[in-house]
Write a protein that holds these residues in place. Structure first.
Motif, short mmCIF file in Angstrom:
data_model
loop_
_atom_site.label_atom_id
_atom_site.label_comp_id
_atom_site.label_asym_id
_atom_site.label_seq_id
_atom_site.Cartn_x
_atom_site.Cartn_y
_atom_site.Cartn_z
N LEU A 267 -3.83 9.80 2.10
CA LEU A 267 -3.61 9.69 3.55
C LEU A 267 -3.21 8.26 3.88
N ASP A 268 -1.96 8.07 4.33
CA ASP A 268 -1.49 6.73 4.68
C ASP A 268 -1.64 6.54 6.18
N GLU A 269 -2.62 5.77 6.56
CA GLU A 269 -2.93 5.49 7.97
C GLU A 269 -3.00 6.76 8.81
N PRO A 270 -3.86 7.67 8.45
CA PRO A 270 -3.92 8.94 9.17
C PRO A 270 -4.58 8.81 10.54
N SER B 82 7.77 -2.72 5.92
CA SER B 82 6.55 -1.91 5.92
C SER B 82 6.27 -1.47 7.35
N GLY B 83 5.46 -0.41 7.48
CA GLY B 83 5.21 0.19 8.78
C GLY B 83 4.75 -0.81 9.84
N GLY B 84 3.77 -1.61 9.49
CA GLY B 84 3.23 -2.56 10.46
C GLY B 84 4.28 -3.56 10.90
N LYS C 181 0.83 -1.21 0.00
CA LYS C 181 0.00 0.00 0.00
C LYS C 181 0.87 1.26 0.00
N SER C 182 1.77 1.33 0.95
CA SER C 182 2.62 2.52 1.02
C SER C 182 3.46 2.65 -0.24
N THR C 183 3.90 1.51 -0.77
CA THR C 183 4.70 1.56 -1.99
C THR C 183 3.90 2.18 -3.12
N TYR D 190 2.28 10.94 4.68
CA TYR D 190 2.83 9.60 4.72
C TYR D 190 2.62 8.96 6.08
N GLN D 191 2.80 7.64 6.06
CA GLN D 191 2.63 6.86 7.29
C GLN D 191 3.63 7.32 8.35
N GLU D 192 4.87 7.50 7.91
CA GLU D 192 5.87 8.02 8.84
C GLU D 192 5.85 9.53 8.67
MG LIG Z 1 2.45 1.21 4.92
#
Ligand SMILES: [Mg+2]
Ligand SMILES: Nc1ncnc2c1ncn2[C@@H]1O[C@H](COP(=O)(O)OP(=O)(O)OP(=O)(O)O)[C@@H](O)[C@H]1O
Lengths: 506, 354
Positions: free
Chosen positions: A171-174, A409-411, A50-52, A92-94
């Motif tokens: 919005l990545d995991e806002p 990935s973030g998770g 997803k983030s990619t 972004y997520q980060e």
């Molecule tokens: Mg991600």
């Protein structure tokens, strides 16, 4: 209404979008469309790509193959900045803000209002204040961003994105660090943006929120698009099995808690009396028994993270005393806390958690190694064995354990931090938002791990913005408001309604 | 838009990791840079690679490079660890002066006939090294416990250190004749100058110390993310004190090497600007000034690159004023070659042309 939108030119369209990192295929031939005035949810497990996808859309990474069309015209995203000029804004997520600049400076960075050739900070401050106020956030915008919680930082990032004249907002995991109230305000902003014809791409692991706000859903699995649906036509069960690639099995479903009450007659592992710190936290008492899970509930900024920090010695308490197993304990720094068998999974994974350039293996063994000291070195073989165990136990998705953790990935980074503390074999574990950014399958796994640790006799203190989660596993819940513990709920008293009512009481 | 076949091939090679070897690895580019410089030197002066045995001593440009690089290599060991913690040590040059001053003043008492044990050459060397360690401890204390920024903390000693060295020598530049002390700088074992052994021994010893214990990992962790390291229970203050102390010790050894070479202690000139060469070498060796991953041998390689460059410039008989400019250009080139951003920029440039 949808049908006729389908007929119009998509705001964003990708065809055959592909990206491979070294040998890892992160995204393969993904066709994706986003229409104007829709909220499109992009879903999938941790590491699904997803983030990619959004990083390819915004020029953070360069795609290997495929085309990207913006309003029917092919574009070549060069950098996030370039994309902003094209009308694609992303959060972004980060979070990518600068902690040492003020909130207002962060919002206006690179486009400050000018007056006679100088940056007009006064106007910037006023505007920033008003923008945040629209989100019901009333803070001092001249203070450093780092002075605020991760949630506030998240909102600042969103405000920055929204304020740029955007056609597309990504919005990545806002919402992962927002509480209910804040999610509501965010959603109302999203709805008004939608009315203005902006297309919104939303990544989240909260399925409730997907059904509440999104119009369409695209599901990724292992970098491949496995489905595209109208939200109203996709039953939740089908969505989950599409994401996981299998039906939601018993094993993945959250086990019913069986630990309540039996923990309560054991001796307290930790007893804290009158801990406090000026400007940070009012005096509080806290007891955690072995095998017990204590939940901390409250709105953001109510003092949940502050309690965790005082107990773990991130900030030392100015008063009060602490006892571990009945013995007076000095908890003035994390090093000391660790020696008493404490562990803390922090809220802010990027700043306080991962050592970005070090390998997954090094990150996992770090806390244990710090505890053992300089010369009791874990042999490479031992390190590999510990990392191996954790990677399979927590199902961390990584090609190999020598990969720098920043490439996960973030998770999966979140899981690495949890793994770090699990290998240190703690007796008392503090988890600050442990399920943030974790996918549905892993979410259940983590909750089961929390329960299993308690069953093994570990004392647990868990902070979460998700009330159902807190209600599910807590033996006791401390409710906080305005840096103060205002109530302690036990047994039958623990329910979402009761917690919310307690928070709301004046 | 079609990438050139050559570039495709290179990218394929880049993805090939042969037992830790990769084209994107900084080590490869450092070694390549050194080889290129050596070859250029060979082209300029045909007998550059020749080594002869004269009076039981190996003579040749390569030996000279190693010998001449030894003091900076010693400095680079400590400097690498300091930089890996996201610090910097500007004081190493003056610590060289202090340590050599201490050693020479004591040894001259011994030569004058003083019999106390602390004038014995072996003990004198230990005291000089201890003086370096104390300087390092001081730096470490300022950085780790008073939270003074490393550049400022070590600047204090950079400025005051030469004064201290002059006080020790009472404003003189004393010479000495003691052969034991001189051996550190000009001794020869099996034809090879002693400083080369000293460097190798320190490189191996310190590498073993940091890699066979947890220290190396903790240094990198603190350098990459100090906050997260704190949360993980790492005592970063202790790590910092340790690396600055080690840097002081390395500087003292470098000071003894230089003093031994010239058989004197010059409080003004000994180790002047040495810190800059050491920092440069560390960066050429691939340790980022932002802290993090480090490799002591690559830093030593960085010193050799600088040193062979200087030797090359010397034999090329270029006008000395041009030396510094050429040095700067070559260093810049090496740094650019190592930078991922620059290489991908070059790639893009070529691709667009194609
Ligand atoms: Mg991600
Ligand atoms: N910079 C990178 N270098 C190497 N591999 C990467 C990099 N970024 C992502 N990956 C890999 O690509 C895959 C997809 O990652 P991505 O971040 O897109 O996942 P995600 O769907 O956003 O997951 P999450 O929900 O955990 O955030 C993962 O296997 C990840 O390890």
């Amino acid at each position: 209404m949808r049908n006729n939108e389908q007929a119009q030119i998509p705001l964003i369209e990708t065809r055959g979008l592909t990206k491979t990192f070294a040998a890892t295929p992160a995204l393969s031939e993904v066709d994706f469309t986003l229409y104007s005035g829709e909220v499109h949810a992009l879903l999938g497990e941790n590491g699904a790509g997803k983030s990619t996808l959004i990083k390819l859309l915004t020029g953070v990474h360069k795609r290997d193959a495929g085309v990207i069309l913006l309003e029917g015209k092919e574009i070549e995203p060069r950098s996030p900045r370039h994309c902003q000029e094209l009308g694609i804004s992303a959060v972004y997520q980060e979070i990518n803000l600068i902690p040492t600049l003020s909130v207002a400076e962060n919002i206006f960075l690179g486009r400050q209002p000018m007056r006679r050739g100088l940056v007009d900070m006064k106007t910037a401050n006023r505007k920033a204040y008003e923008l945040l106020k629209a989100f019901d956030i009333d803070i001092d915008v001249t203070r450093d961003l780092s002075a605020y919680s991760i949630a506030i930082q998240q909102i600042v990032a969103i405000v920055r994105g929204v304020d740029l004249s955007a056609k597309v907002l990504i919005l990545d995991e806002p919402t992962s660090s927002l509480d209910r109230h804040e999610v509501e305000t965010l959603f109302s902003v999203i709805r008004s943006l939608k009315e203005r014809g902006i297309g919104i791409l939303l990544i989240t692991h909260f399925l409730d929120q997907v059904y509440e706000i999104s119009d369409r859903i695209t599901v990724l699995r292992n970098g491949i698009k496995v489905g595209e649906h109208l939200t109203s036509e996709l039953p939740r069960i089908q969505l989950i099995s599409e994401m996981l690639g299998k039906a939601l099995t018993e094993e993945l479903a959250v086990q019913k808690s069986g630990i309540s009450s039996n923990g309560l007659d054991r001796e307290p592992f930790l007893r804290v009396h009158g801990f406090a710190r000026r400007g940070m936290m009012q005096p509080f008492d806290l007891e955690v028994r072995k095998g017990e899970i204590v939940g901390l509930a409250g709105l953001l900024g109510s003092g949940r993270t502050e309690i965790a920090h005082l107990i773990f010695g991130i900030k030392h308490s100015e008063q009060g005393e602490a006892y571990v197993n009945g013995q007076a304990a000095n908890l003035s720094s994390p090093q000391k806390a660790v020696q008493y068998g404490f562990g803390l999974c922090p809220e802010d994974r990027k700043e306080d958690g991962i050592i970005a350039d070090l390998s997954v293996r090094a990150n996992i063994i770090l806390a244990l190694q710090a505890k053992l000291g300089w010369f009791e070195h874990l042999t490479p073989k031992k390190q590999e064995q510990l990392a191996e165990e954790m990677i399979s136990a927590l199902r961390i998705v990584t090609t190999d354990m020598e990969k720098p953790v920043k490439e996960l990935s973030g998770g999966n980074q979140q899981k690495v931090i949890l793994a770090r503390w699990l290998v240190s074999n703690p007796e008392f574990l503090i988890l600050d938002e442990p399920t943030r950014g974790i996918d549905v399958g892993a979410h259940a796994e983590i909750i089961n791990i929390v329960k299993r640790l308690a069953q093994e006799g570990k004392a647990m203190l868990v902070i979460s913005s998700e009330l159902p989660e807190i209600v599910d596993y807590s033996d006791r819940v401390m409710v906080l408001r305005d840096k103060q513990v205002i109530a302690e709920l036990e047994g039958d008293q623990i329910s979402e309604a009761m917690i919310m009512q307690t928070i709301a009481e004046r | 838009m079609q990438p050139q076949p050559i570039l495709q091939l290179k990218e394929k090679l880049a993805d090939l990791k042969l037992g830790g070897f990769s084209w994107n690895n900084r080590a490869v580019w450092s070694v390549a840079a050194l080889i290129i410089i050596l070859i250029v030197n060979r082209l300029i002066s045909p007998n550059f690679f020749s080594i002869d045995m004269v009076n039981g001593r190996l003579i040749g440009s390569l030996i000279n490079i190693l010998d001449g690089a030894s003091a900076i290599i010693l400095l680079s060991i400590g400097m690498t660890l300091v930089i890996a913690t996201k610090g910097i040590d500007l004081s190493v040059g003056t610590v060289m002066a202090i340590a050599s001053a201490v050693a020479v003043m004591l040894i001259n008492q011994y030569e004058a006939g003083a019999g106390e044990f602390y004038y014995m050459p072996g003990v004198v060397i230990l005291i000089a090294v201890a003086a370096g360690a104390i300087c390092g401890l001081w730096n470490g204390f300022l950085v780790a416990y008073l939270n003074i920024q490393p550049i400022i903390a070590t600047l204090i000693l950079l400025i005051s250190g030469r004064g201290i060295a002059q006080m020790i020598t009472q404003g003189q530049s004393p010479t000495f004749t003691n052969e034991t002390l001189a051996f550190i700088g000009r001794g020869v074992i099996l034809g090879v100058p002693f400083p080369i052994y000293l460097c190798l021994a320190m490189l191996i010893l310190v590498t073993l110390l940091v890699r066979r214990s947890a220290i190396g990992l903790l240094i990198e962790s603190v350098g990459i993310n100090a906050r997260a390291s704190f949360y993980a229970g790492i005592n970063s203050a202790r790590i910092k004190v340790m690396v600055y102390t080690l840097s002081g010790i390395c500087a003292a050894l470098a000071g003894l090497v230089v003093a031994g070479e010239v058989k004197s202690a010059d409080p003004h000139k000994a180790g002047e600007f040495a810190e800059l060469d050491a920092i440069l070498a560390v960066v050429i060796g691939g340790t980022s000034l932002n802290g993090g991953r480090f490799n002591l041998f690559l830093s030593a390689l960085g010193v050799l690159i600088i040193q062979s460059l200087l030797t090359g410039l010397y034999v090329s008989k270029l006008h000395p004023t041009a030396n510094l400019v050429v040095k700067a250009i070559v260093v810049l080139a090496v740094l650019l070659l190592q930078s991922d951003e620059f290489r991908s920029f070059l790639k893009r440039l070529f691709r667009r042309r194609a």
